[in-house]
Scaffold this active site. Structure first.
Site, PDB file in Angstrom:
ATOM      1  N   CYS A 178       0.891  -1.291  -0.069  1.00  0.00           N
ATOM      2  CA  CYS A 178      -0.085   0.059   0.092  1.00  0.00           C
ATOM      3  C   CYS A 178       0.744   1.270  -0.210  1.00  0.00           C
ATOM      4  O   CYS A 178       0.651   2.105  -0.595  1.00  0.00           O
ATOM      5  CB  CYS A 178      -0.955  -0.079   1.127  1.00  0.00           C
ATOM      6  SG  CYS A 178      -1.296  -1.613   1.792  1.00  0.00           S
ATOM      7  N   ARG A 234       6.909 -10.973   6.056  1.00  0.00           N
ATOM      8  CA  ARG A 234       6.384 -10.646   7.357  1.00  0.00           C
ATOM      9  C   ARG A 234       7.037 -11.415   8.224  1.00  0.00           C
ATOM     10  O   ARG A 234       7.059 -12.872   8.360  1.00  0.00           O
ATOM     11  CB  ARG A 234       4.858 -10.606   7.432  1.00  0.00           C
ATOM     12  CG  ARG A 234       4.278  -9.507   6.333  1.00  0.00           C
ATOM     13  CD  ARG A 234       2.701  -9.892   6.716  1.00  0.00           C
ATOM     14  NE  ARG A 234       2.314  -8.766   5.570  1.00  0.00           N
ATOM     15  CZ  ARG A 234       0.680  -8.757   5.235  1.00  0.00           C
ATOM     16  NH1 ARG A 234      -0.130  -9.827   5.587  1.00  0.00           N
ATOM     17  NH2 ARG A 234       0.271  -8.058   4.143  1.00  0.00           N
ATOM     18  N   GLN A 276       1.656 -11.618  -3.136  1.00  0.00           N
ATOM     19  CA  GLN A 276       0.220 -11.263  -3.142  1.00  0.00           C
ATOM     20  C   GLN A 276      -0.104 -10.280  -4.435  1.00  0.00           C
ATOM     21  O   GLN A 276       0.397  -9.560  -4.969  1.00  0.00           O
ATOM     22  CB  GLN A 276       0.096 -10.100  -1.986  1.00  0.00           C
ATOM     23  CG  GLN A 276      -1.555 -10.185  -1.514  1.00  0.00           C
ATOM     24  CD  GLN A 276      -1.519  -9.727  -0.182  1.00  0.00           C
ATOM     25  OE1 GLN A 276      -1.189 -10.341   0.896  1.00  0.00           O
ATOM     26  NE2 GLN A 276      -1.240  -8.137   0.089  1.00  0.00           N
ATOM     27  N   ASP A 329      -1.760  -7.965  -5.521  1.00  0.00           N
ATOM     28  CA  ASP A 329      -2.267  -6.651  -4.988  1.00  0.00           C
ATOM     29  C   ASP A 329      -2.926  -5.676  -6.142  1.00  0.00           C
ATOM     30  O   ASP A 329      -2.432  -6.022  -7.218  1.00  0.00           O
ATOM     31  CB  ASP A 329      -1.339  -5.725  -4.133  1.00  0.00           C
ATOM     32  CG  ASP A 329      -1.333  -5.843  -2.976  1.00  0.00           C
ATOM     33  OD1 ASP A 329      -2.669  -6.050  -2.234  1.00  0.00           O
ATOM     34  OD2 ASP A 329      -0.151  -5.934  -2.155  1.00  0.00           O
ATOM     35  N   HIS A 386      -4.259  -1.512  -5.894  1.00  0.00           N
ATOM     36  CA  HIS A 386      -4.685  -0.347  -5.184  1.00  0.00           C
ATOM     37  C   HIS A 386      -5.695   0.541  -6.320  1.00  0.00           C
ATOM     38  O   HIS A 386      -5.030   0.971  -7.085  1.00  0.00           O
ATOM     39  CB  HIS A 386      -3.704   0.575  -4.760  1.00  0.00           C
ATOM     40  CG  HIS A 386      -2.990  -0.372  -3.577  1.00  0.00           C
ATOM     41  ND1 HIS A 386      -2.112  -1.113  -3.814  1.00  0.00           N
ATOM     42  CD2 HIS A 386      -3.335  -0.363  -2.084  1.00  0.00           C
ATOM     43  CE1 HIS A 386      -1.547  -1.919  -2.683  1.00  0.00           C
ATOM     44  NE2 HIS A 386      -2.331  -1.262  -1.707  1.00  0.00           N
ATOM     45  N   LYS A 436     -15.051  -3.350   4.515  1.00  0.00           N
ATOM     46  CA  LYS A 436     -14.213  -4.252   3.861  1.00  0.00           C
ATOM     47  C   LYS A 436     -15.162  -5.504   3.625  1.00  0.00           C
ATOM     48  O   LYS A 436     -15.944  -5.784   4.303  1.00  0.00           O
ATOM     49  CB  LYS A 436     -12.956  -4.699   4.608  1.00  0.00           C
ATOM     50  CG  LYS A 436     -13.034  -5.413   5.789  1.00  0.00           C
ATOM     51  CD  LYS A 436     -11.495  -5.900   6.287  1.00  0.00           C
ATOM     52  CE  LYS A 436     -11.776  -6.660   7.130  1.00  0.00           C
ATOM     53  NZ  LYS A 436     -10.350  -7.661   7.561  1.00  0.00           N
ATOM     54  N   HIS A 452      -8.205  -1.265  -1.491  1.00  0.00           N
ATOM     55  CA  HIS A 452      -6.894  -2.224  -1.389  1.00  0.00           C
ATOM     56  C   HIS A 452      -7.727  -3.501  -1.865  1.00  0.00           C
ATOM     57  O   HIS A 452      -8.590  -3.912  -1.331  1.00  0.00           O
ATOM     58  CB  HIS A 452      -6.531  -2.462   0.042  1.00  0.00           C
ATOM     59  CG  HIS A 452      -5.795  -1.117   0.587  1.00  0.00           C
ATOM     60  ND1 HIS A 452      -4.828  -0.648   0.530  1.00  0.00           N
ATOM     61  CD2 HIS A 452      -6.634  -0.054   1.498  1.00  0.00           C
ATOM     62  CE1 HIS A 452      -4.693   0.404   1.231  1.00  0.00           C
ATOM     63  NE2 HIS A 452      -5.961   0.902   1.895  1.00  0.00           N
TER      64      HIS A 452
END
Length: 576
Positions: free
Chosen positions: A272, A301, A319, A321, A323, A402, A448
């Protein structure tokens, strides 16, 4: 001391049998059912002292405040560490923590220490619902603690000893189901793990073909849907995460490096903040929106070793992803668009899923009317989708509602895969603006959005759901051609060449080993290859194929080459 905090809808636990004889017996063996708890899985380690206890309590209080939890469950969880403290010392540490937290106004329950327990919990699934932390005393950090916690210096260990240490990785299959993705990954030669990088998979040639096929499909489909792919640095300065807020809330889960120039860098745990930087790099107009910036960068992580679980929970992953930067009046249409993308992907993989909508919490950012309109639109889209969904009132993040995508593994455990998170806050933290049709500057809203979620976790669930019987388009080896005897070897090599000429991207292998045809067929079946072709004298004479589909009891004889190619083409193009 190591801990994992889990913000849950509930936890149920019950002591079953005493595990440590040295501790006193429990008078009450009844179970407990606690609603809306912050569960703190805890391993007290050698060397932990009052300083560690203070850090432990402060960490619990901070997380409890962040997630607005007042019920705390201290749950002894020895699996988080191999350097556990003496049981009586560990129990006293938890008793002291309970007293301090209770005095601070929290309602604290302490799960029985020294007993085998059954437990069941349901984690909420928001960004702060699963956090891991580790605290070390000064003595441990400087190497003054007891022997098990000392760090061996490289000069004290010869290479042979180090090699023995890193070669001890072995999968314990005794408690795993046959379709566990870790067993299938090992059997099919897809991936492996090694102590050189705990929780970080090594992708083997066949596994990487599967991985890249999923990424290629993702890339092709997203280009059709109007997404623009970006890539950003895997390591970023600490300042980026100070702006985004991740340094304050997520620092314990990040891999951090300090340089000789007094700078602090972090391996990025999420994409992000970098997407915000890309949006901010140039002036934007309302005509540019929706702006969909997608990426598949690798993330890292720091998960505690006790919670690592093959591909389902690892420290390094990619991932899918995106945005999606939009205006407030685009919220409904953008989520409807994402639902279509989601359905297209999961249908191709043959996987079933459900949705969960989390709505406005008591403390939130933004205009209440915008929240209300967004939630109303999201509920309408969910109903229209025809997919099963649930609603968690008040469980959204403070920056937006979400929708999570949930799937189950072979043990029936529910995992969050993809997510669609509406965010009113992060664009404001980074000062993002666009010019509206009246020439005024406004802050965009960002969604997201991930569909696969973690590609590693998606592959793990996919393997377990299919028992490794992947559809043709995903299979690492799609066709295997076997020779009946050595006399047929040249015909097999010729057929492989012709198949590659007809379908250049086809993944086809040949087996010319001096083995019986039954053994070769059996090996192809074990490797779950979709189609096995056997070429013998009759096939050479008649210029036909003997085609055996995976799992079929008998092959189909007399198949013409062009008909087989047509069948393959249809299955691959339609991703059947």
């Amino acid at each position: 001391m190591r801990l994992i905090t889990l913000h849950c809808d509930y936890i149920k636990f019950k002591p079953l049998k005493k595990a440590l004889k040295s501790l006193p017996d429990l008078k009450d063996l009844t179970g407990k059912d606690i609603k809306e708890p912050l569960v703190v899985l805890t391993a007290v380690e050698q060397g932990d002292d009052t300083t560690t206890l203070k850090q432990y309590v402060e960490a619990i209080q901070k997380t409890a405040t962040d997630v607005k939890a007042t019920n705390i469950v201290l749950y002894p969880y020895a699996h988080l560490s191999s350097h556990l403290a003496n049981p009586s010392e560990a129990q006293n540490m938890l008793i002291d923590a309970e007293a301090i937290l209770t005095k601070a106004g929290l309602k604290v329950s302490r799960a029985p220490f020294g007993y085998y327990k059954e437990f069941e919990l349901k984690c909420k699934g928001h960004p702060l619902s699963e956090l891991s932390k580790e605290f070390r005393t000064t003595k441990v950090q400087t190497g003054e603690a007891k022997a098990p916690l000392q760090r061996l210096e490289e000069k004290q260990v010869d290479p042979a000893t180090l090699l023995r240490l890193i070669n001890t990785t072995k999968l314990d299959t005794s408690k795993l189901k046959e379709n566990d993705h870790r067993i299938l990954g090992q059997k099919l030669g897809l991936f492996m793990f090694n102590e050189t990088a705990p929780g970080m998979p090594y992708w083997l040639p066949k596994g990487l073909k599967l991985y890249n096929t999923l990424v290629d499909f993702w890339r092709q489909e997203h280009e059709k849907w109007g997404y623009q792919e970006i890539a950003s640095p895997l390591m970023n300065k600490k300042e980026l995460y100070l702006i985004s807020g991740h340094w304050e809330h997520y620092k314990e889960n990040m891999f951090i490096a300090h340089t000789h120039e007094n700078e602090t860098y972090c391996l990025k745990p999420m994409n992000c903040p970098n997407a915000m930087i890309v949006f901010k790099s140039q002036q934007r107009s309302y005509k540019d929106l929706p702006l969909r910036l997608s990426d598949t960068d690798r993330l890292h992580r720091y998960e505690l070793s006790g919670v690592l679980n093959g591909l389902l929970r690892c420290r390094s992953f990619q991932q899918d992803d995106s945005h999606n930067f939009i205006t407030e009046d685009m919220i409904g249409s953008e989520f409807e668009h994402i639902f279509k993308v989601c359905d297209a992907f999961y249908k191709k993989a043959g996987l079933s899923y459900s949705f969960n909508l989390s709505t406005r919490p008591a403390q939130f950012m933004g205009d209440k009317k915008v929240w209300d309109n967004a939630e109303k639109e999201l509920k309408a889209i969910l109903k229209k989708s025809g997919k099963p969904f649930s609603i968690k009132e008040g469980d959204g993040a403070f920056y937006g509602p979400k929708i999570d995508i949930h799937m189950r593994d072979s043990l029936g455990r529910e995992w969050q895969m993809g997510t669609m998170q509406l965010d009113f806050q992060l664009p404001q933290r980074f000062g993002l603006t666009y010019t509206d049709k009246d020439g005024k500057e406004k802050s965009p809203v960002v969604v997201h959005r991930v569909i696969y979620g973690s590609l590693e976790r998606f592959i793990g669930i996919l393997l377990e759901s299919t028992n490794g019987n992947l559809p043709l388009w995903l299979a690492p080896v799609q066709v295997k051609v076997l020779s009946f005897t050595d006399k047929n070897n040249k015909a097999v090599e010729k057929l492989q060449k012709e198949l590659k000429e007809a379908l250049p991207a086809l993944r086809v292998e040949i087996d010319l080993r001096n083995e019986t045809v039954q053994a070769k067929v059996r090996d192809a079946e074990v490797m779950k290859i979709p189609y096995t072709l056997v070429i013998g004298d009759k096939e050479e004479e008649k210029d036909t194929l003997a085609v055996r589909a995976h799992g079929a009891k008998k092959p189909e004889f007399g198949v013409k080459f062009k008909d087989f190619v047509k069948q393959l083409t249809d299955e691959l193009e339609n991703k059947k």
